[in-house]
Design an enzyme around this catalytic site. Structure first.
Site, mmCIF file in Angstrom:
data_model
loop_
_atom_site.group_PDB
_atom_site.id
_atom_site.type_symbol
_atom_site.label_atom_id
_atom_site.label_comp_id
_atom_site.label_asym_id
_atom_site.label_seq_id
_atom_site.Cartn_x
_atom_site.Cartn_y
_atom_site.Cartn_z
ATOM 1 N N GLU A 351 0.836 -1.201 0.000
ATOM 2 C CA GLU A 351 0.000 0.000 0.000
ATOM 3 C C GLU A 351 0.868 1.247 0.000
ATOM 4 O OE1 GLU A 351 -4.236 0.318 1.815
ATOM 5 O OE2 GLU A 351 -2.894 1.191 3.313
ATOM 6 N N HIS A 382 6.525 -27.108 3.209
ATOM 7 C CA HIS A 382 5.737 -28.236 2.708
ATOM 8 C C HIS A 382 4.636 -27.769 1.752
ATOM 9 C CE1 HIS A 382 7.593 -31.137 5.490
ATOM 10 N NE2 HIS A 382 7.695 -30.088 6.291
ATOM 11 N N LYS A 510 -13.921 1.446 -4.292
ATOM 12 C CA LYS A 510 -14.944 1.869 -3.322
ATOM 13 C C LYS A 510 -15.972 2.784 -3.981
ATOM 14 C CE LYS A 510 -12.279 3.484 0.054
ATOM 15 N NZ LYS A 510 -11.859 3.972 1.383
#
Length: 545
Positions: A351, A382, A510
């Site tokens: 950000e 793994h 947004k």
């Protein structure tokens, strides 16, 4: 811009000279390499010897930093100059943990005085909850704390509370709600007793859609079970600057803790956003967290570049991103308590520096922030370490571990720590075809079969990594670790000539969500939707008729 700096062509030339050199050869020729490329600061140390660099590389990178006036820009940030140029704001998260007495004046505001005033109120409130003096509406003590926020109002506090769980008050349980998907808030509320639950609603504007939606759901749940809205005053507090909206919600203004626009969300865990941390861990441990960060601030300000941890990590990152063309960076903590650290660093780094426009408004012709990702290292071995060892991407790694053994778990930490060292060595050293072939023959394979299989058992190595070691996972060490990464991000932003302290990239989605939400709720919107979006809106509406 980076490509216009006088040191840039020197680094390009140097890269061409060393790009094929292998770290295992450097180690074999230089017995002092590990000790020379090692920095200790307080209880935190950095081994950066397993990187594809030599003394000339470092000399040129430090020269690059001086070309960018890094020292002067560090000083400008700490002084409160408005280095967040697009929003015309100072960047003073460092003031939140400052132990200095020299006041910082910002637009006629005494910054340290304001910060310490809020900290004093936080300490008093925290003490009242922890001691049992602050009671719920049935006179029960508080047992559960729910932090409702998102992004910077969630990730930092979640990460620290998880990392320092061993220091928590034994009576208190912490819960974090950020996702507007109702599943999360409902799952949390299902476990709680309203009479002993404290909600912290963290939103600067008190209008963040996700946070307010979750807060209203919590409010409705609480009122239905407590039977009276007046009880909200004892069970809800706010971290915000919008007094009017907080009061309309039903929260007493005396239970509102403010913070300031000179603190970005991803840098805010040191502020009132850290109220949940202080209540959970206590003021003494919160103070130690602040002090650890402050000591790293002082180190960043004052240490020469050659022994400056944030500068070293920042410049080494630039070396891989802009010269080796690395697109990705892995955070691999080898400690269960640090399991949320990678996603905290994801936000902090991406950000801040996920930008392509320079401070002068020009399009940047070079790469900036890589994709930052990670998981607990022992689990990652793994899962995706296969790609790191034998895949086609060069992905630098930060290994993070503690030296401190966990009590009552004999042998566990030795296994864990041996894997940290083994993986870092494997990434550096690798395994040649000849070594793989010889191993297969020694296991009894026929020569022709061994020849073919050996290709699949080759590890090229020369994969770079840092090893960050903390003596133990403590409040002061966590403060130093977080501040180290904050300043590393700042260093890279300076080198790339970008503003690390705005986040316009979060806004467009947004904005576009507003008319889409109107459509989903059955209202007509005047917005134009592309055919794909329009089709998916109709699909949703038809399903939910």
């Amino acid at each position: 811009m980076l490509t216009q700096l006088k040191t840039y062509p020197k680094l390009l030339k140097h890269y061409e000279e060393i790009k094929e050199m292998h770290m295992r050869d450097w180690f074999s020729k230089d017995k002092e390499r590990a000790s020379r490329y090692f920095v200790q600061f307080e209880s935190l140390s950095l081994d950066y010897s397993k990187n594809r660099l030599n003394d000339t590389t470092l000399k040129l990178l430090f020269e690059l930093a001086r070309d960018c006036s890094l020292k002067e820009k560090i000083e400008a940030m700490f002084k409160g100059e408005k280095i967040n140029t697009t929003e015309k704001r100072a960047v003073l998260h460092t003031a939140l943990r400052s132990l200095n007495d020299t006041e910082i004046l910002l637009d006629n505001m005494e910054v340290l005085k304001s910060v310490r005033s809020v900290l004093k109120r936080m300490r008093a409130f925290s003490d009242s909850v922890r001691s049992g003096k602050r009671l719920g509406y049935t006179n029960q003590v508080i047992t559960d704390i729910v932090n409702i926020g998102i992004g910077g109002s969630d990730l930092g506090a979640l990460m620290v509370c998880t990392a320092l769980k061993r220091y928590a008050h034994p009576r208190l349980k912490m819960h974090f709600v950020s996702n507007v998907d109702g599943t999360q808030i409902l799952d949390v509320l299902e476990k709680l007793n309203p009479a002993s639950t404290l909600f912290i609603v963290a939103s600067k504007t008190f209008s963040t859609q996700e946070t307010l939606t979750n807060a209203l759901t919590a409010r409705k749940w609480f009122v239905e079970r407590s039977g009276d809205e007046k009880h909200i005053a004892k069970h809800f507090v706010a971290v915000s600057t919008n007094k009017e909206a907080v009061q309309q919600f039903g929260i007493d203004e005396h239970n509102m803790f403010e913070f300031w626009d000179f603190v970005g969300g991803r840098y805010s865990l040191w502020s009132a956003i850290g109220l949940s941390i202080m209540i959970y861990l206590g003021k003494k441990n919160f103070n130690a967290l602040l002090k650890g960060a402050y000591l790293m601030d002082e180190h960043f300000k004052n240490a020469p570049f050659e022994s400056n941890l944030p500068v070293l990590m920042g410049l080494i990152g630039v070396w891989y991103i802009n010269f080796f063309k690395s697109k990705s960076h892995l955070i691999a903590p080898y400690d269960q308590y640090l399991r949320h650290f990678p996603k905290f660093i994801q936000q902090l780094d991406m950000e801040s520096n996920g930008k392509r426009i320079s401070k002068k408004g020009e399009t940047i012709p070079y790469d900036t922030c890589p994709v930052v990702w990670g998981d607990m290292g022992i689990n990652a071995q793994h899962a995706f370490f296969q790609l790191l060892h034998q895949g086609t991407h060069l992905i630098p790694i930060d290994f993070i571990a503690s030296l401190d053994k966990k009590p009552n778990a004999k042998g566990h930490h030795e296994i864990l720590f041996s894997n940290v060292l083994a993986q870092a060595q494997a990434f550096m050293k690798g395994k040649s075809y000849e070594e793989a072939f010889g191993e297969l023959l020694s296991k009894g394979l026929e020569k022709d079969e061994a020849k073919d299989l050996a290709h699949h058992r080759v590890f090229f190595g020369n994969r770079p990594s840092n090893i960050l070691l903390l003596e133990k996972i403590s409040p002061s060490n966590m403060g130093a670790l977080v501040a180290l990464y904050e300043h590393k991000v700042f260093v890279q932003g300076v080198i790339w000539d970008i503003n690390s302290f705005d986040q316009w990239g979060v806004e467009l989605g947004k904005e576009l969500a507003v008319p889409i939400l109107q459509e989903l709720e059955g209202h007509k919107s005047n917005a134009f939707f592309d055919s794909s979006t329009k089709h998916l809106i109709e699909l949703y509406k038809n399903y939910n008729q």
